[in-house]
Design a protein around this motif. Sequence first.
Motif, PDB file in Angstrom:
ATOM      1  N   GLU A  59       0.816  -1.214   0.000  1.00  0.00           N
ATOM      2  CA  GLU A  59       0.000   0.000   0.000  1.00  0.00           C
ATOM      3  C   GLU A  59       0.850   1.264   0.000  1.00  0.00           C
ATOM      4  N   THR A  62      -0.620   6.217  -2.948  1.00  0.00           N
ATOM      5  CA  THR A  62      -1.790   6.961  -2.493  1.00  0.00           C
ATOM      6  C   THR A  62      -2.298   7.834  -3.632  1.00  0.00           C
ATOM      7  N   THR A  64      -4.993  11.079  -4.169  1.00  0.00           N
ATOM      8  CA  THR A  64      -5.847  12.101  -3.565  1.00  0.00           C
ATOM      9  C   THR A  64      -6.418  12.980  -4.666  1.00  0.00           C
ATOM     10  N   GLU A  70      -8.495  15.343  -0.716  1.00  0.00           N
ATOM     11  CA  GLU A  70      -9.356  14.269  -0.211  1.00  0.00           C
ATOM     12  C   GLU A  70      -8.865  12.921  -0.732  1.00  0.00           C
ATOM     13  N   ALA A  71      -8.858  11.923   0.139  1.00  0.00           N
ATOM     14  CA  ALA A  71      -8.355  10.602  -0.220  1.00  0.00           C
ATOM     15  C   ALA A  71      -9.263   9.911  -1.225  1.00  0.00           C
ATOM     16  N   PRO A  74      -5.689   5.049  -0.325  1.00  0.00           N
ATOM     17  CA  PRO A  74      -6.738   4.252   0.315  1.00  0.00           C
ATOM     18  C   PRO A  74      -7.816   5.170   0.868  1.00  0.00           C
ATOM     19  N   PRO A  75      -9.046   4.701   0.883  1.00  0.00           N
ATOM     20  CA  PRO A  75     -10.131   5.544   1.405  1.00  0.00           C
ATOM     21  C   PRO A  75      -9.951   5.806   2.893  1.00  0.00           C
ATOM     22  N   GLU A  76     -10.356   6.997   3.289  1.00  0.00           N
ATOM     23  CA  GLU A  76     -10.297   7.342   4.721  1.00  0.00           C
ATOM     24  C   GLU A  76     -11.398   6.596   5.445  1.00  0.00           C
ATOM     25  N   ASP A  77     -11.105   6.151   6.656  1.00  0.00           N
ATOM     26  CA  ASP A  77     -12.137   5.515   7.474  1.00  0.00           C
ATOM     27  C   ASP A  77     -13.113   6.577   7.942  1.00  0.00           C
ATOM     28  N   ASP A  78     -14.397   6.232   7.939  1.00  0.00           N
ATOM     29  CA  ASP A  78     -15.420   7.190   8.385  1.00  0.00           C
ATOM     30  C   ASP A  78     -15.513   7.236   9.876  1.00  0.00           C
TER      31      ASP A  78
END
Length: 78
Positions: A59, A62, A64, A70-71, A74-78
């Motif tokens: 990984e 990245t 953005t 904004e990611a 990898p997606p940002e955790d909510d």
Amino acid sequence: MGDRWHVEVDRGLCIGSGMCVGTAPEDFRLDSARQSCPVTPDRDPSETVLEAAEGCPVEAITITLADSGEAVFPPEDD
């Protein structure tokens, strides 16, 4: 998919597996240190670039949104 992307490779994480180059040879290359580099860091969205990021075994890639940071991956955790 109208927003531009910024693609980065964390050289501290990259192990030079070449998976990204195999998946997206037009978009990534290995440098003389066998580390991955995006050919065009600021670019239009691309399914193959996203597949390469998802397939990176450590990984290191990245993605953005270029304007907001904004990611995308990898997606940002909510």
